[in-house]
Design an enzyme around this catalytic site. Structure first.
Site, PDB file in Angstrom:
ATOM      1  N   ARG A  36       0.719  -1.270   0.003  1.00 51.17           N
ATOM      2  CA  ARG A  36      -0.169   0.015  -0.064  1.00 51.17           C
ATOM      3  C   ARG A  36       0.911   1.213  -0.017  1.00 51.17           C
ATOM      4  O   ARG A  36       0.413   2.224  -0.675  1.00 51.17           O
ATOM      5  CB  ARG A  36      -0.887  -0.018   1.207  1.00 51.17           C
ATOM      6  CG  ARG A  36      -2.244  -0.897   1.027  1.00 51.17           C
ATOM      7  CD  ARG A  36      -3.282  -0.875   2.259  1.00 51.17           C
ATOM      8  NE  ARG A  36      -4.505  -1.592   2.028  1.00 51.17           N
ATOM      9  CZ  ARG A  36      -5.220  -1.726   2.975  1.00 51.17           C
ATOM     10  NH1 ARG A  36      -4.982  -1.451   4.281  1.00 51.17           N
ATOM     11  NH2 ARG A  36      -6.276  -2.285   2.397  1.00 51.17           N
ATOM     12  N   LYS A 197     -17.060 -18.924   4.517  1.00 51.87           N
ATOM     13  CA  LYS A 197     -18.344 -18.770   4.994  1.00 51.87           C
ATOM     14  C   LYS A 197     -19.353 -18.144   3.847  1.00 51.87           C
ATOM     15  O   LYS A 197     -18.771 -17.063   3.409  1.00 51.87           O
ATOM     16  CB  LYS A 197     -18.745 -17.909   6.209  1.00 51.87           C
ATOM     17  CG  LYS A 197     -17.930 -18.839   7.464  1.00 51.87           C
ATOM     18  CD  LYS A 197     -18.178 -18.000   8.614  1.00 51.87           C
ATOM     19  CE  LYS A 197     -18.019 -18.661   9.811  1.00 51.87           C
ATOM     20  NZ  LYS A 197     -17.967 -18.113  11.087  1.00 51.87           N
ATOM     21  N   GLY A 354      -9.105  -9.154   1.107  1.00 48.94           N
ATOM     22  CA  GLY A 354      -8.533  -9.970   2.065  1.00 48.94           C
ATOM     23  C   GLY A 354      -7.394 -10.962   1.673  1.00 48.94           C
ATOM     24  O   GLY A 354      -6.467 -10.653   1.243  1.00 48.94           O
ATOM     25  N   GLY A 377     -11.997  -4.803   2.437  1.00 46.03           N
ATOM     26  CA  GLY A 377     -13.488  -4.609   2.699  1.00 46.03           C
ATOM     27  C   GLY A 377     -14.094  -3.895   1.397  1.00 46.03           C
ATOM     28  O   GLY A 377     -15.351  -4.251   1.189  1.00 46.03           O
TER      29      GLY A 377
END
Ligand code: 3PG
Ligand code: MG
Length: 396
Positions: A36, A197, A354, A377
């Site tokens: 970053r 998930k 992520g 996110g």
């Protein structure tokens, strides 16, 4: 595009407040991944070349409106200066006299870094008063923090409305890549969505099936979809209570003409640990005492065939338990296939979110993808079809 870029801005003699995302991983006071930080340079160089003075605004971690010394941006000054090849003047506050004095002190070509915006409670509340105090420090606002654009905070949203605003080079690159992947893509489009998930990615899946031609589901999420079809998955990670949701997503996909791809063979083991004894079986043959930890070679071969027919690929999440060997095999093989097709000019490949970047780095293919987002996110929210407040504010 509806937003302005640095090319549209007159910056000679101006003080430019640049919102960046340098929320980088750190261990024992040292930056462990420079990605970053390294991505900021084109924006800084272009502003300096146009005669502007660069003042960086950023958050670090989640101090929740309090001054937390370990979360001070002073810890990244050396890494930032090294990456930019410029002197960095640090200010111990992001507003007020301390900030103004540092800005006044910085000479031509030097960069000012202001302290963690989240040390002020008004940042996350998008307090107009805090945004106004920030605005007082500069003449122009540039947002280069796509990865924080899902937050409607004072430095990402409020401030954009108070000064002439533009997208920085990284923001521009992210928005263009995302537009090419989902906004107005070359078809067929295939999306690969993995991870543990379904419950965390329902909105994302529901949006994607209306936009892409093929949806590949991997990781623990695939097990939930298998359970929804009445397939036994033994002791695998699966959200049995999400079976109905999985069936609804399948139904929605069918209506939209999106083909869902689940594993046809799987790698199973009795223990979740590196080097655990494993075997490859048909997806219908998972032993009751075993766990599915990866997709098998037949599944990978089918994915490669889907990739070969596609023009655009969007990837979020690994296909298996990629962090422990040998259960990284399917993720690596599929990523390498996507990388090869991209190198050959046959595929536009965009990845983000992520674990994804870590998985692609581990597969050694990150360089070969068309674009890898710096966002976690924000990338997911964008895949969900949500409007990102930081981007919206740039639209004026
Ligand atoms: C990130 O690291 O994903 C961004 O910097 C946003 O951080 P946050 O999740 O703490 O808002
Ligand atoms: Mg985050």
């Amino acid at each position: 595009m509806a937003w302005k870029t640095l090319d549209d801005m007159e910056l000679g003699g101006k003080t430019v407040l640049v919102r960046v995302d340098i929320n980088v991983p750190m261990e024992a006071g040292r930056v462990t991944d420079m990605t970053r930080i390294d991505k900021i340079r084109p924006t800084v160089d272009d502003i300096v070349a146009k005669g502007g003075k660069v003042v960086l605004l950023a958050h670090f971690d989640r101090p929740k409106g309090k001054v937390v010394p370990e979360m001070s941006l002073s810890h990244v000054v050396d890494a930032l200066a090294g990456s930019l090849g410029r002197k960095v003047v640090f200010a111990a506050d992001c507003v007020g006299d301390v900030a103004a004095a540092a800005i006044a002190k910085a000479g031509p070509g030097e960069v000012v870094l202001l302290e963690n915006t989240r040390f002020h409670p008004g940042e996350e509340k998008n307090d107009p008063d805090l945004a106004a105090q920030m605005a007082k420090l500069g003449d122009v606002y540039v947002n280069d923090a796509f990865s924080a654009a899902h937050r409607a905070h004072a430095s990402t949203e409020g401030l954009a409305r108070l000064l002439p605003a533009a997208a920085g080079r990284l923001m521009e690159a992210e928005l263009r890549a995302l537009e090419a992947a989902l906004g107005n893509p070359q078809r067929p489009v295939v999306a690969v969505v993995g991870g543990a998930k379904v419950s965390t990615k329902i909105e994302l899946l529901a949006n994607l099936v209306t936009k892409v031609d093929h949806l590949v589901i991997g990781g623990g999420m695939a097990n939930t979809f298998l359970v929804a079809e009445g397939i036994e998955v033994g002791r695998s990670l699966a959200e049995r209570e999400m079976a109905e949701t999985a069936r609804e997503i399948r139904h929605r996909a069918q209506k939209a003409g999106c083909q869902i791809h689940l594993p046809v063979d799987v790698v199973v083991a009795r223990e979740f640990k590196a080097g655990a004894e494993s075997q490859t079986v048909s997806v219908h043959k998972c032993p009751p005492d075993a766990m599915i930890l990866d997709a098998g070679p037949e599944t990978v071969a089918r994915l490669e065939a889907v990739f070969a027919e596609a023009r655009t690929l969007i990837w979020n999440g690994p296909l298996g338990a990629f962090e422990i060997k040998p259960f990284d095999a399917a993720t690596n093989a599929a990523a390498q296939a996507a990388a090869r097709l991209t190198r050959e000019g046959k595929l536009i490949s965009v990845a983000g979110g992520g674990d994804t970047v870590a998985a692609l780095n581990a597969a050694g293919v990150a360089e070969d993808f068309t674009f890898i987002s710096t966002a976690g996110g924000a990338f997911l929210e964008w895949m969900e079809g949500k409007e990102l407040p930081g981007v919206k504010a740039l639209m004026g």
